[in-house]
Design a protein around this motif. Structure first.
Motif, mmCIF file in Angstrom:
data_model
loop_
_atom_site.group_PDB
_atom_site.id
_atom_site.type_symbol
_atom_site.label_atom_id
_atom_site.label_comp_id
_atom_site.label_asym_id
_atom_site.label_seq_id
_atom_site.Cartn_x
_atom_site.Cartn_y
_atom_site.Cartn_z
ATOM 1 N N PRO A 155 0.857 -1.204 0.000
ATOM 2 C CA PRO A 155 0.000 0.000 0.000
ATOM 3 C C PRO A 155 0.884 1.242 0.000
ATOM 4 C CG PRO A 155 -0.001 -1.029 2.178
ATOM 5 C CD PRO A 155 0.758 -1.953 1.265
ATOM 6 N N GLU A 180 -2.121 5.491 2.419
ATOM 7 C CA GLU A 180 -2.880 4.300 2.802
ATOM 8 C C GLU A 180 -2.390 3.700 4.120
ATOM 9 O OE1 GLU A 180 -3.150 1.517 -0.436
ATOM 10 O OE2 GLU A 180 -3.183 3.123 -1.930
ATOM 11 N N THR A 222 -8.406 3.665 2.187
ATOM 12 C CA THR A 222 -8.571 2.315 1.652
ATOM 13 C C THR A 222 -7.176 1.764 1.388
ATOM 14 O OG1 THR A 222 -10.690 2.858 0.627
ATOM 15 C CG2 THR A 222 -9.553 0.906 -0.176
ATOM 16 N N VAL A 265 -4.672 -0.945 0.000
ATOM 17 C CA VAL A 265 -4.672 -1.923 -1.091
ATOM 18 C C VAL A 265 -3.250 -2.460 -1.284
ATOM 19 C CG1 VAL A 265 -5.132 -2.349 -3.530
ATOM 20 C CG2 VAL A 265 -6.588 -0.748 -2.244
ATOM 21 N N PHE A 266 -3.128 -3.784 -1.314
ATOM 22 C CA PHE A 266 -1.847 -4.400 -1.713
ATOM 23 C C PHE A 266 -2.160 -5.683 -2.475
ATOM 24 C CE2 PHE A 266 -2.806 -6.257 2.410
ATOM 25 C CZ PHE A 266 -2.441 -7.593 2.288
ATOM 26 N N THR A 267 -1.124 -6.246 -3.152
ATOM 27 C CA THR A 267 -1.318 -7.487 -3.908
ATOM 28 C C THR A 267 -0.398 -8.572 -3.363
ATOM 29 O OG1 THR A 267 0.307 -6.857 -5.589
ATOM 30 C CG2 THR A 267 -2.001 -6.251 -6.000
ATOM 31 N N ALA A 317 -5.506 -9.123 -5.273
ATOM 32 C CA ALA A 317 -5.507 -7.872 -4.499
ATOM 33 C C ALA A 317 -6.251 -8.043 -3.181
ATOM 34 C CB ALA A 317 -6.138 -6.747 -5.300
ATOM 35 N N VAL A 318 -5.763 -7.355 -2.167
ATOM 36 C CA VAL A 318 -6.448 -7.234 -0.871
ATOM 37 C C VAL A 318 -6.864 -5.772 -0.711
ATOM 38 C CG1 VAL A 318 -6.263 -7.457 1.634
ATOM 39 C CG2 VAL A 318 -5.077 -9.091 0.126
ATOM 40 N N THR A 319 -8.142 -5.560 -0.414
ATOM 41 C CA THR A 319 -8.673 -4.194 -0.262
ATOM 42 C C THR A 319 -9.288 -4.057 1.132
ATOM 43 O OG1 THR A 319 -9.167 -4.097 -2.619
ATOM 44 C CG2 THR A 319 -10.256 -2.471 -1.207
ATOM 45 N N PRO A 369 -11.102 -1.209 3.330
ATOM 46 C CA PRO A 369 -11.629 0.137 3.611
ATOM 47 C C PRO A 369 -11.628 0.392 5.119
ATOM 48 C CG PRO A 369 -13.410 -1.365 3.063
ATOM 49 C CD PRO A 369 -12.140 -2.157 2.928
#
Length: 391
Positions: free
Chosen positions: A30, A35, A69, A71-73, A88-90, A92
């Motif tokens: 992120p 983030e 939010t 976000v990383f993969t 992906a991991v999201t 919020p």
């Protein structure tokens, strides 16, 4: 710097031969500024880091403050060393918020509590203002009186004000003074639902935000009572010290929350020399007198003799202690009169009666003369022969 858990990635990886793989690769991170920072076992993760014997409880993130939010993969490796697709991991994550209600507080602060039923009174906004006095954001008050201001900064002092102006286009500048729709007034502000208020009834409330959301930043408003003018029908002057009834003022006062108020304030008095003296329960009224549990049958006036118009003003108070507009009572009171007719009495007194048809015979006047022989007044006889001396 508090970290929060990342969802368990072992529930999202699989392998046809091995079941659940035990190796996770963090492909991208992120954004650390907007983030947050990803940690594994308390140590910041690097892009491309391969984590063997992956423990999902050890993967956490320290999000940036506010609404973000993250976000990383990631990917996984199987026992053959083959790499999966990248996924992906999201996450919020909401920052602290300030929420509260605009309440129709019918009894104001008489109970030391800002309470009542929720109302926005139509077209209200809650505006967040920073310590420098500048607008941060502005949100509409909902139809039930509730409002929520999201994404406020932690450990920050603000003020919230209620008004009719949407200050969204004024971010970074000072807001306009708070105002309410016509017919509404502020009754108090309080943080929390318990007894108390912020000490100043102005539609502005100080709110300090720590690391958690603030609720029950409440504002009280109400509609003040209404008083209307009263014009009484003309009535005969009884003369002397006889008092006459004043029109029932309870039919001319109202309050949106309470119905008919029970307190009347006599703002100004009639002129005692030229109009008369006002009484309540037999005692002369004073200017500004507040009459609780008002009984309209007890309000009377002793008019001076003759033709007079008695005029005084009054207002009313509601349960919240709010004062209405000031209205006027007008009472025309006529003194005794003398009236009669000039008759064309064709048969004179042959029938011992002054009678006939009315006529002024052209250009006649009726003149009133006192016992000293002096003229008091003179009036023309009407075309039908009638005349009246008033007063």
């Amino acid at each position: 710097t508090t970290q929060v858990a990342v969802p368990d990635l072992t529930t999202a990886i699989s392998d046809a031969e091995d079941g659940t793989p035990t190796t996770v690769v963090i492909e991208t991170l992120p954004d650390a500024t907007t983030e947050g920072v990803l940690y594994y076992n308390g140590v910041a993760v690097t892009a491309g880091q391969v984590i063997d014997n992956f423990d999902p409880t050890a993967l956490t993130v320290d999000p940036a403050d506010g609404d973000v939010t993250v976000v990383f993969t990631y990917s996984t490796l199987d026992a053959a060393g083959e790499t999966s697709n990248s996924a992906a991991v999201t996450l919020p994550i909401t920052g602290p918020s300030i929420s509260g209600n605009v309440l129709n507080d019918a009894n104001g602060l008489t109970d030391n509590i800002v309470n009542g039923t929720g109302t926005d009174a139509g077209g209200l906004y809650a505006t967040l203002i920073d310590a420098s006095g500048n607008v941060v954001q502005s949100v509409p008050v909902n139809a039930d009186g509730s409002y929520t201001i999201n994404n406020v900064s932690e450990n920050t002092d603000y003020t919230v004000q209620i008004g009719t102006i949407d200050e969204s286009g004024n971010v970074g500048s000072a807001p306009a003074a708070p105002d309410l729709p016509v017919g509404w007034v502020n009754t108090g502000e309080n943080l929390g639902t318990g007894a108390g208020d912020d000490g100043t009834v102005d539609g502005i409330l100080a709110v300090s935000v720590g690391t958690t959301s603030v609720i029950d930043a409440n504002f009280g408003i109400e509609q003040p009572p209404l008083a209307t003018d009263v014009i009484a029908p003309s009535q005969a002057n009884p003369g002397g010290t006889t008092q006459v009834a004043v029109p029932d003022l309870t039919t001319a006062i109202s309050d949106a929350e309470d119905g008919t108020p029970t307190t009347v304030v006599i703002e100004t008095l009639p002129d005692a020399t030229t109009e008369g003296v006002l009484y309540y329960n037999g005692v002369a009224v004073t200017a500004g007198q507040v009459i609780d549990n008002f009984d309209p049958a007890l309000l009377t006036v002793d008019p001076i003799d003759g033709d007079v118009t008695v005029v005084f003003t009054y207002s009313t108070l509601d349960a919240a202690g709010e004062t209405s507009n000031i209205s006027t009572v007008t009472m025309p009171i006529t003194g005794p009169s003398i009236s009669g007719n000039v008759l064309n009495d064709a048969n004179g007194l042959t029938d011992n009666i002054v009678n006939g048809t009315g006529t002024d015979a052209g250009g006649l006047f009726a003149t009133l003369i006192d016992t000293s022989g002096n003229v008091v007044q003179s009036v023309p006889v009407n075309a039908d022969g009638s005349y009246t001396f008033d007063n």
